[in-house]
Design a protein around this motif. Structure first.
Motif, mmCIF file in Angstrom:
data_model
loop_
_atom_site.group_PDB
_atom_site.id
_atom_site.type_symbol
_atom_site.label_atom_id
_atom_site.label_comp_id
_atom_site.label_asym_id
_atom_site.label_seq_id
_atom_site.Cartn_x
_atom_site.Cartn_y
_atom_site.Cartn_z
ATOM 1 N N GLN A 22 0.854 -1.179 0.000
ATOM 2 C CA GLN A 22 0.000 0.000 0.000
ATOM 3 C C GLN A 22 0.895 1.236 0.000
ATOM 4 O OE1 GLN A 22 -3.390 -0.372 -0.146
ATOM 5 N NE2 GLN A 22 -3.015 -2.579 -0.161
ATOM 6 N N LEU A 23 0.345 2.357 -0.399
ATOM 7 C CA LEU A 23 1.122 3.599 -0.425
ATOM 8 C C LEU A 23 1.111 4.225 0.962
ATOM 9 C CD1 LEU A 23 0.018 5.038 -3.889
ATOM 10 C CD2 LEU A 23 2.078 3.743 -3.321
ATOM 11 N N SER A 24 1.843 3.578 1.874
ATOM 12 C CA SER A 24 1.955 4.066 3.247
ATOM 13 C C SER A 24 3.307 3.669 3.812
ATOM 14 C CB SER A 24 0.835 3.500 4.129
ATOM 15 O OG SER A 24 1.054 2.123 4.383
ATOM 16 N N THR A 25 3.785 4.419 4.800
ATOM 17 C CA THR A 25 5.073 4.119 5.433
ATOM 18 C C THR A 25 5.037 2.749 6.101
ATOM 19 O OG1 THR A 25 5.467 6.480 5.808
ATOM 20 C CG2 THR A 25 6.782 4.931 7.102
ATOM 21 N N TYR A 26 3.943 2.442 6.794
ATOM 22 C CA TYR A 26 3.830 1.163 7.491
ATOM 23 C C TYR A 26 3.926 -0.005 6.508
ATOM 24 C CZ TYR A 26 1.788 -2.787 9.967
ATOM 25 O OH TYR A 26 1.572 -4.031 10.499
ATOM 26 N N SER A 27 3.179 0.053 5.407
ATOM 27 C CA SER A 27 3.172 -1.036 4.436
ATOM 28 C C SER A 27 4.550 -1.219 3.815
ATOM 29 C CB SER A 27 2.129 -0.761 3.350
ATOM 30 O OG SER A 27 2.090 -1.813 2.409
ATOM 31 N N ALA A 28 5.218 -0.103 3.467
ATOM 32 C CA ALA A 28 6.561 -0.186 2.881
ATOM 33 C C ALA A 28 7.541 -0.797 3.869
ATOM 34 C CB ALA A 28 7.021 1.196 2.452
ATOM 35 N N THR A 29 7.468 -0.372 5.128
ATOM 36 C CA THR A 29 8.379 -0.889 6.157
ATOM 37 C C THR A 29 8.210 -2.386 6.333
ATOM 38 O OG1 THR A 29 8.329 1.242 7.323
ATOM 39 C CG2 THR A 29 9.099 -0.674 8.561
ATOM 40 N N VAL A 30 6.967 -2.849 6.425
ATOM 41 C CA VAL A 30 6.699 -4.279 6.598
ATOM 42 C C VAL A 30 7.243 -5.077 5.418
ATOM 43 C CG1 VAL A 30 4.877 -6.023 6.700
ATOM 44 C CG2 VAL A 30 4.702 -3.961 8.090
ATOM 45 N N ALA A 31 7.020 -4.586 4.190
ATOM 46 C CA ALA A 31 7.484 -5.305 2.997
ATOM 47 C C ALA A 31 9.007 -5.414 2.978
ATOM 48 C CB ALA A 31 6.988 -4.589 1.744
ATOM 49 N N PHE A 32 9.700 -4.324 3.310
ATOM 50 C CA PHE A 32 11.163 -4.343 3.301
ATOM 51 C C PHE A 32 11.729 -5.229 4.405
ATOM 52 C CE2 PHE A 32 11.019 -0.302 0.798
ATOM 53 C CZ PHE A 32 11.800 -0.735 -0.259
ATOM 54 N N LEU A 33 11.144 -5.169 5.588
ATOM 55 C CA LEU A 33 11.673 -5.941 6.709
ATOM 56 C C LEU A 33 11.494 -7.440 6.496
ATOM 57 C CD1 LEU A 33 10.671 -3.781 9.821
ATOM 58 C CD2 LEU A 33 12.880 -3.934 8.645
ATOM 59 N N ARG A 34 10.565 -7.828 5.661
ATOM 60 C CA ARG A 34 10.397 -9.248 5.354
ATOM 61 C C ARG A 34 11.506 -9.765 4.441
ATOM 62 N NH1 ARG A 34 3.791 -9.531 4.412
ATOM 63 N NH2 ARG A 34 3.245 -9.618 6.644
ATOM 64 N N GLU A 35 12.221 -8.841 3.800
ATOM 65 C CA GLU A 35 13.296 -9.227 2.885
ATOM 66 C C GLU A 35 14.685 -8.855 3.404
ATOM 67 O OE1 GLU A 35 12.827 -11.070 0.204
ATOM 68 O OE2 GLU A 35 10.661 -11.083 0.606
ATOM 69 N N TYR A 36 14.773 -7.789 4.181
ATOM 70 C CA TYR A 36 16.075 -7.306 4.637
ATOM 71 C C TYR A 36 16.036 -7.027 6.134
ATOM 72 C CZ TYR A 36 16.827 -6.380 -0.351
ATOM 73 O OH TYR A 36 16.933 -6.495 -1.703
ATOM 74 N N GLY A 95 17.419 -5.091 9.450
ATOM 75 C CA GLY A 95 18.061 -3.834 9.787
ATOM 76 C C GLY A 95 17.700 -2.653 8.921
ATOM 77 N N LEU A 96 16.676 -2.808 8.093
ATOM 78 C CA LEU A 96 16.336 -1.712 7.186
ATOM 79 C C LEU A 96 15.441 -0.669 7.849
ATOM 80 C CD1 LEU A 96 17.453 -1.670 4.332
ATOM 81 C CD2 LEU A 96 15.186 -2.181 3.467
ATOM 82 N N GLU A 97 14.869 -1.023 8.989
ATOM 83 C CA GLU A 97 13.965 -0.098 9.664
ATOM 84 C C GLU A 97 14.664 1.219 10.009
ATOM 85 O OE1 GLU A 97 10.561 -0.314 13.161
ATOM 86 O OE2 GLU A 97 12.166 -1.795 13.073
ATOM 87 N N TYR A 98 15.938 1.142 10.412
ATOM 88 C CA TYR A 98 16.706 2.344 10.746
ATOM 89 C C TYR A 98 16.820 3.268 9.541
ATOM 90 C CZ TYR A 98 20.805 5.302 11.418
ATOM 91 O OH TYR A 98 21.658 6.376 11.453
ATOM 92 N N HIS A 99 17.143 2.717 8.394
ATOM 93 C CA HIS A 99 17.327 3.529 7.185
ATOM 94 C C HIS A 99 16.001 4.138 6.721
ATOM 95 C CE1 HIS A 99 21.494 2.262 6.664
ATOM 96 N NE2 HIS A 99 21.095 1.029 6.960
ATOM 97 N N ILE A 100 14.917 3.396 6.865
ATOM 98 C CA ILE A 100 13.612 3.940 6.492
ATOM 99 C C ILE A 100 13.254 5.111 7.404
ATOM 100 C CG2 ILE A 100 11.135 3.444 6.318
ATOM 101 C CD1 ILE A 100 11.876 0.590 5.527
ATOM 102 N N ALA A 101 13.584 4.980 8.698
ATOM 103 C CA ALA A 101 13.336 6.080 9.637
ATOM 104 C C ALA A 101 14.154 7.312 9.269
ATOM 105 C CB ALA A 101 13.664 5.634 11.057
ATOM 106 N N GLN A 102 15.378 7.103 8.756
ATOM 107 C CA GLN A 102 16.229 8.219 8.351
ATOM 108 C C GLN A 102 15.689 8.942 7.119
ATOM 109 O OE1 GLN A 102 19.137 9.377 10.040
ATOM 110 N NE2 GLN A 102 18.088 8.073 11.547
#
Length: 227
Positions: free
Chosen positions: A180-194, A196-203
């Protein structure tokens, strides 16, 4: 008299749409200038009936030359339509039309990737790709009567066609994740593949609310070489 390529394709389109053998479906325009899709079907007594829905089920309503592949890998160039409702390309041959739903396709200058039977356009072509799948569905009007009056919105139509875009991320391992076009949806999708990416998304420091925001996030993460 010279006939342009567009005029020729349009003429072929009207002819083929009027004689379509695959599934008597066509897009017409009524006297009000409204587009509608007409579906023909056989009733139990083998008579032909029609359902009409406001709007169009096709990505574009006129035939355009396109390419696609068939079993064995041969690439063909034929007049085609993209059916968003059934998620298939309709390819027109000399005497028939054939649905194709297991092949990438190009219509004019627009390319579609067929993944798991759905047609996606690539709108960001990076290490992680952003894809969009144009789709439509049939919204039925209310049926029946109340106080002797029809409760249908429009007696000429069974309903209307709702169009929308469905987004997905395609990762380098070819994993496709709806998003979905939301920060939460993007974060969940990335964290399922990588990890430690949560920090970079927050930045990144910006909420994702639309397509441009998501593309900006993908560019931001790619520049950090975290994929």
């Amino acid at each position: 008299m010279k006939i342009s390529v567009n005029e020729l394709l349009l003429s072929i389109g009207f002819l083929l749409l009027s004689t379509m053998s695959w599934a008597q479906t066509r897009v017409l325009t009524n006297q009000k200038g409204e587009k509608y899709t007409e579906f023909e079907y056989k009733t139990p007594n083998q008579s032909t009936s029609k359902n009409k829905y406001k709007g169009s089920i096709f990505w574009q309503d006129s035939l355009a030359m396109g390419t696609f592949s068939v079993a064995g890998g041969e690439t063909l160039t034929k007049p085609i339509l993209l059916d968003l409702l059934h998620q298939c390309v309709i390819a027109y041959f000399d005497d028939k039309s054939v649905p194709v739903n297991n092949s990438d396709a190009t219509i004019g200058t627009t390319s579609f990737r067929c993944i798991k039977g759905r047609f996606y356009q690539t709108i960001f072509d990076g290490k992680v790709k952003l894809l969009v799948n144009p789709v439509c569905s049939l919204k039925e009007y209310p049926k029946g009567y109340k106080d002797g009056l029809s409760v249908g919105v429009d007696n000429d139509f069974s309903g209307e066609i709702e169009r929308k875009f469905e987004y997905a991320l395609l990762f380098s391992n070819q994993k496709l994740r709806p998003i979905q076009l939301s920060t939460y949806s993007a974060t969940v999708a990335f964290l399922r593949e990588y990890d430690g990416l949560e920090y970079h998304i927050a930045q990144f420091g910006k909420k994702i609310t639309n397509e441009s925001d998501l593309i900006a996030l993908l560019k931001f993460l790619e520049a950090r070489d975290v994929f």
